[in-house]
Scaffold this motif. Structure first.
Motif, PDB file in Angstrom:
ATOM      1  N   ASN A   1     -11.237  -4.126   6.475  1.00  0.00           N
ATOM      2  CA  ASN A   1     -10.477  -4.207   5.227  1.00  0.00           C
ATOM      3  C   ASN A   1     -11.347  -4.437   4.001  1.00  0.00           C
ATOM      4  O   ASN A   1     -10.983  -5.184   3.098  1.00  0.00           O
ATOM      5  CB  ASN A   1      -9.418  -5.318   5.303  1.00  0.00           C
TER       6      ASN A   1
ATOM      7  N   GLU B   1      -3.827  -8.064   2.558  1.00  0.00           N
ATOM      8  CA  GLU B   1      -4.142  -9.246   3.364  1.00  0.00           C
ATOM      9  C   GLU B   1      -5.566  -9.730   3.096  1.00  0.00           C
ATOM     10  O   GLU B   1      -5.802 -10.935   2.959  1.00  0.00           O
ATOM     11  CB  GLU B   1      -3.957  -8.940   4.847  1.00  0.00           C
ATOM     12  N   ALA B   2      -6.497  -8.797   3.011  1.00  0.00           N
ATOM     13  CA  ALA B   2      -7.884  -9.183   2.760  1.00  0.00           C
ATOM     14  C   ALA B   2      -7.995  -9.865   1.395  1.00  0.00           C
ATOM     15  O   ALA B   2      -8.638 -10.902   1.247  1.00  0.00           O
ATOM     16  CB  ALA B   2      -8.793  -7.963   2.821  1.00  0.00           C
ATOM     17  N   ALA B   3      -7.334  -9.285   0.395  1.00  0.00           N
ATOM     18  CA  ALA B   3      -7.395  -9.859  -0.951  1.00  0.00           C
ATOM     19  C   ALA B   3      -6.773 -11.254  -0.972  1.00  0.00           C
ATOM     20  O   ALA B   3      -7.343 -12.202  -1.517  1.00  0.00           O
ATOM     21  CB  ALA B   3      -6.684  -8.946  -1.948  1.00  0.00           C
TER      22      ALA B   3
ATOM     23  N   PHE C   1     -11.398  -9.461   9.527  1.00  0.00           N
ATOM     24  CA  PHE C   1     -10.344  -8.699  10.193  1.00  0.00           C
ATOM     25  C   PHE C   1     -10.906  -7.670  11.177  1.00  0.00           C
ATOM     26  O   PHE C   1     -12.044  -7.214  11.036  1.00  0.00           O
ATOM     27  CB  PHE C   1      -9.502  -7.955   9.153  1.00  0.00           C
TER      28      PHE C   1
ATOM     29  N   PHE D   1     -12.780  -3.299   0.395  1.00  0.00           N
ATOM     30  CA  PHE D   1     -12.110  -2.574  -0.678  1.00  0.00           C
ATOM     31  C   PHE D   1     -12.872  -1.261  -0.904  1.00  0.00           C
ATOM     32  O   PHE D   1     -14.007  -1.290  -1.381  1.00  0.00           O
ATOM     33  CB  PHE D   1     -12.084  -3.417  -1.951  1.00  0.00           C
TER      34      PHE D   1
ATOM     35  N   ARG E   1      -1.896  -2.071   4.603  1.00  0.00           N
ATOM     36  CA  ARG E   1      -1.478  -3.476   4.438  1.00  0.00           C
ATOM     37  C   ARG E   1      -2.664  -4.429   4.480  1.00  0.00           C
ATOM     38  O   ARG E   1      -2.648  -5.492   3.870  1.00  0.00           O
ATOM     39  CB  ARG E   1      -0.522  -3.848   5.567  1.00  0.00           C
ATOM     40  N   GLY E   2      -3.673  -4.037   5.229  1.00  0.00           N
ATOM     41  CA  GLY E   2      -4.857  -4.878   5.372  1.00  0.00           C
ATOM     42  C   GLY E   2      -5.557  -5.142   4.046  1.00  0.00           C
ATOM     43  O   GLY E   2      -6.243  -6.154   3.900  1.00  0.00           O
ATOM     44  N   GLN E   3      -5.379  -4.241   3.085  1.00  0.00           N
ATOM     45  CA  GLN E   3      -6.019  -4.428   1.782  1.00  0.00           C
ATOM     46  C   GLN E   3      -5.432  -5.646   1.068  1.00  0.00           C
ATOM     47  O   GLN E   3      -6.158  -6.480   0.527  1.00  0.00           O
ATOM     48  CB  GLN E   3      -5.831  -3.171   0.927  1.00  0.00           C
TER      49      GLN E   3
END
Lengths: 246, 216
Positions: free
Chosen positions: A89, B118-120, A85, A91, B114-116
């Protein structure tokens, strides 16, 4: 043999028609680069390929199989399609190592020892072997993005999607991320890359795809698209962006 | 002096009562967190049915007094199920605080980029797994301050359990006040115990908050 194929894809955001009858085919081992102005639908197209966006019409065919988002387990598709991305993103509550081993362990049930071993190899590959125990907030943008690439690769995807991977980086950090992507391309990874880095497109892409207003306007080998664009809209776009590069 | 005399001689009663208050509050808020988490997940669900159900619950529970809910459970339900005073109070407090905690959790979850998610999801994680491993751990850190605040309110609200015969801090102070004809003294003493508990709790929350900040 095409790994991923898109047929007559249409996507609306409310009244905005974001993708208009898009057809696309990417072969195994190919590097396809999507270019175009902001809002032209490049990222939306990319996000339809792993169904982070649901297209209203049309088909996505992965490895010969039509994906039906209502019936198929999209998690199975997403294991095979890695995504990187614009804003990394990662964690933030996990260390670099934990970021990378999370999905292999939790999703693919890879034994922890094996996942760690692979993660270390991947970190070495992206040049961050010394950052195993660091947290994302301790890394530069370029380092974070390289970890994000390693995280995606840890699932052994057959296709990698890059959504403007260098757009959020300081200029001096762009090179290190592009270098990792180039290496990946050389190793034969199938890649679809949305980017504004025309130099990368020219050097690495097997095919350049120009999008405008939700349509694929023109596609071809980079030498051809960049040197002899056939469509006036492609010429307009390239004259505007290449102004900064050449 | 009367006050000091009462303060010292009542220590054994109040210590026991304080233990009951803490036990009641802890039980109620633990259940309230579960209620709140379930409601929060319903509120952000894609299914309209769950959202409406959670909205209705929150509207009704926030729109009616705790004492009404407590009496409805303790006296009203007594003919069907008799929970006894402790569990009636614990359930009422859990039901009541759950509505507020739901909004706290929802805010916390929605504050995560929101990207969290989406990444997951892009890594093949299911919605539930992504929630559990990626979103909730981050959201929890952010809700510690408002959650602590809600816990303080819950601790003080547990005093209403005295009206369903619980011998917790307020119940004991009512009893002592009337037997000794010393209302001012004993209610002041009860207030001091509540104050001490709140100050202690605030200290613990602040420490937790600092530790979480260092970690991230």
């Amino acid at each position: 043999m095409s790994l991923v194929k898109v047929r007559n894809l249409n996507k609306w955001f409310g009244r905005l028609h974001a993708l208009k009858d898009v057809n696309l085919e990417v072969r195994e081992g190919e590097v396809a680069v999507l270019i175009g102005a902001s809002g032209s639908g490049k990222s939306t197209l990319l996000r339809c390929l792993n169904f982070l966006e649901q297209p209203e019409q049309g088909q996505v065919i992965f490895d010969g199989k039509v994906i039906d988002p209502r019936q198929d387990d999209l998690n199975l598709l997403r294991r095979e399609v890695g995504m990187v991305f614009q804003h990394f993103n990662l964690f933030p509550h996990m260390s670099v190592l934990e970021n990378i081993i999370e999905a292999p362990i939790m999703v693919k049930k890879v034994p922890r020892e094996k996942a760690i071993e692979e993660a270390l190899a991947l970190l070495h590959k992206v040049g961050l072997a010394d950052k195993v125990d660091a947290y994302p907030c301790q890394l530069s943008g370029g380092q974070q993005q390289r970890v994000a690439i390693a995280r995606a690769l840890a699932m052994h995807p057959r296709l990698m999607l890059f959504d403007e991977p260098t757009s959020a980086l300081d200029p001096e950090l762009v090179g290190e991320v592009l270098a990792v992507m180039k290496q990946l391309a050389r190793e034969g990874m199938t890649m679809i890359v949305v980017t504004h880095e025309m130099g990368f497109a020219r050097e690495v892409a097997d095919r350049v795809i120009f999008m405008d207003e939700g349509r694929i306007v023109e596609e071809g080998e980079p030498a051809q698209v960049f040197s002899r664009p056939q469509k006036s809209r492609t010429r307009d776009f390239l004259s505007r962006v290449l102004w900064n590069f050449t | 002096m009367d006050f000091l005399h009462y303060l010292v001689t009542s220590i054994p009663f109040f210590i026991r009562a304080a233990a009951v208050t803490v036990e009641l509050t802890a039980t109620a808020l633990a259940m309230g967190m579960v209620v709140g988490l379930v409601l929060a997940l319903m509120k952000i669900s894609g299914r309209r049915f769950w959202r409406y159900l959670a909205d209705t619950y929150i509207t009704v529970i926030r729109g009616t007094p705790l004492i009404v809910q407590l009496f409805a459970i303790y006296f009203g339900l007594a003919t069907i199920v008799d929970f006894g005073s402790f569990w009636s109070a614990a359930i009422a407090l859990a039901v009541h605080n759950g509505a507020y905690i739901a909004e706290i959790f929802r805010g916390g979850i929605q504050s995560i980029d929101r990207g969290q998610m989406e990444a997951a999801r892009s890594l093949g994680m299911s919605y539930g797994l992504a929630m559990r491993r990626v979103i909730l751990p981050q959201a929890f850190k952010r809700v510690v301050p408002p959650l602590g605040n809600q816990f303080i309110i819950g601790l003080k609200d547990s005093s209403l359990a005295a009206f369903v015969t619980m011998k917790e801090l307020f119940g004991v102070s009512m009893q002592l006040a009337s037997t000794h004809f010393a209302e001012l003294q004993f209610y002041t003493i009860a207030g001091l115990y509540y104050l001490a508990l709140v100050v202690l709790f605030t200290f613990l929350v602040n420490r937790l908050e600092r530790r979480l900040k260092v970690e991230s």
